[in-house]
Write a protein that holds these residues in place. Sequence first.
Motif, PDB file in Angstrom:
ATOM      1  N   VAL A 178      58.171  -9.183  62.908  1.00  0.00           N
ATOM      2  CA  VAL A 178      58.974  -8.143  62.335  1.00  0.00           C
ATOM      3  C   VAL A 178      58.815  -7.193  63.623  1.00  0.00           C
ATOM      4  O   VAL A 178      57.773  -6.244  64.002  1.00  0.00           O
ATOM      5  CB  VAL A 178      58.325  -7.303  61.206  1.00  0.00           C
ATOM      6  N   VAL A 179      59.981  -6.922  64.256  1.00  0.00           N
ATOM      7  CA  VAL A 179      60.010  -5.958  65.413  1.00  0.00           C
ATOM      8  C   VAL A 179      59.649  -4.597  65.330  1.00  0.00           C
ATOM      9  O   VAL A 179      58.881  -4.070  65.896  1.00  0.00           O
ATOM     10  CB  VAL A 179      61.407  -6.025  65.942  1.00  0.00           C
ATOM     11  N   ASP A 180      60.158  -4.005  64.049  1.00  0.00           N
ATOM     12  CA  ASP A 180      59.781  -2.644  64.021  1.00  0.00           C
ATOM     13  C   ASP A 180      58.125  -2.398  63.884  1.00  0.00           C
ATOM     14  O   ASP A 180      57.847  -1.121  63.827  1.00  0.00           O
ATOM     15  CB  ASP A 180      60.414  -2.110  62.647  1.00  0.00           C
ATOM     16  N   ARG A 181      57.325  -3.513  63.429  1.00  0.00           N
ATOM     17  CA  ARG A 181      56.143  -3.334  63.210  1.00  0.00           C
ATOM     18  C   ARG A 181      55.212  -3.492  64.554  1.00  0.00           C
ATOM     19  O   ARG A 181      53.976  -3.501  64.311  1.00  0.00           O
ATOM     20  CB  ARG A 181      55.582  -4.068  61.906  1.00  0.00           C
ATOM     21  N   LEU A 235      55.295  -5.933  71.714  1.00  0.00           N
ATOM     22  CA  LEU A 235      56.621  -6.071  71.948  1.00  0.00           C
ATOM     23  C   LEU A 235      56.878  -6.521  73.472  1.00  0.00           C
ATOM     24  O   LEU A 235      57.651  -7.467  73.716  1.00  0.00           O
ATOM     25  CB  LEU A 235      57.275  -4.799  71.709  1.00  0.00           C
TER      26      LEU A 235
END
Length: 418
Positions: free
Chosen positions: A253-256, A262
Amino acid sequence: MFKVKDLLLSPGTFEDPIFKPHLRCFRWYGYVASKDQKRPWFSLLRCTVFTASIWLSCALMLARVFRGYKNLNDGATSWATAVQYFTVSIATLNAYVQRNRVIYLLREAYEDIQNLMFVADDQEMSLLVATQVYTRTITLILWVPSVIAGFIAYSDCIYRTWFLPKSVFNMPAVRRGEEQPILLFQLFPFGELCDNFVVGYLGPWYALALGITTIPLWHTFITCLMKYVNLKLQILNKRVEEMDITRINPTLVVDRLSASELTYWRLQLFKEFVREQLRIRKFVQELQNLICVPVMADFIIFSVLMCFLFFALTVGVPSKMDYFFMFIYLFVMAAILWIYHWHATLIVECHDKLSLAYYSCGWYNFELPLQRMMVFVMMNAQRPMTMRALLVDLNLRTFIDIVRGAYSYFNLLRSTHM
């Protein structure tokens, strides 16, 4: 020596969406065999007979044309046929000798396409479908004139055998000029043996069947391999631009993710892109090694023959049938040269877009260490990718030079004849 087990393909390979028609023909001729066949060694042995028969037909045709023709137009069409057989003989012998390389390319392409169909999104699947339609279209375009020419030759043979048998099995009358030989007889130096049904009739039928199937089959198969490389580069460019780390790990989940996490996953994605680029380069190198000799032969022979056919069309007195066959030969030779140079150009141009794809991936949002690494990745992507046939670069400029050269030599011949 080849080992049979090293030349076997999995049954699923023959259902490959890009190579399916060609693989079925290759299995019929014995160049490849399936693991589920009962006697695969017999199929591979059939390839030896097939290759030898192609060369025998070519040798007989060349022996006939070197004896000369009274009519320029008859000589032109016979020369064109013999030379077409000579070039495809080189290609088939080359494929026979390099069967291990052919099998390697097919296995790599099949495994990659299967993986692509499993993970591709809608846009990538549309690219795959478009590639499939494109290769089928190119195959049809090159097969149609060959089949039409063969159909006319067979029709002439059947019609005259059925309605004018004295003009078929009557070589003494042909020599006296009282009868005209059928189209197939003009290609072989059988002499009185043309009156023999097996040697003079069934033999040319078999040789013609080899020609009208093998010539388009080989060239369109190489076209499929080149178009597959172009597809791989298109997908790589798309994925580089997207820079979607969920392709490495779909559960992310990129936002997390934190900044360090990242960066880590983007680094893994960079590594995967570099590995994919190296795999494509290796595939292109293997493909180039496979086709360099036959394509170089096509380059030399077709350039001269196209010039000669133009000369025969303008200087001689061709009949309507001569016009038809000469135009078919010119179209087929130009199409063969074009498909190699055009698709090599597509590969080079698509590869050149890779560095631009890296630049378009939003690198300004990356951490500084990742930006520094990206500079080296882009430098690696800017390494030129070229395809060569021994001494000749495969690109549109070379194709245009071939056409210009043939036209210049044609004008030179015509000026000396006038």
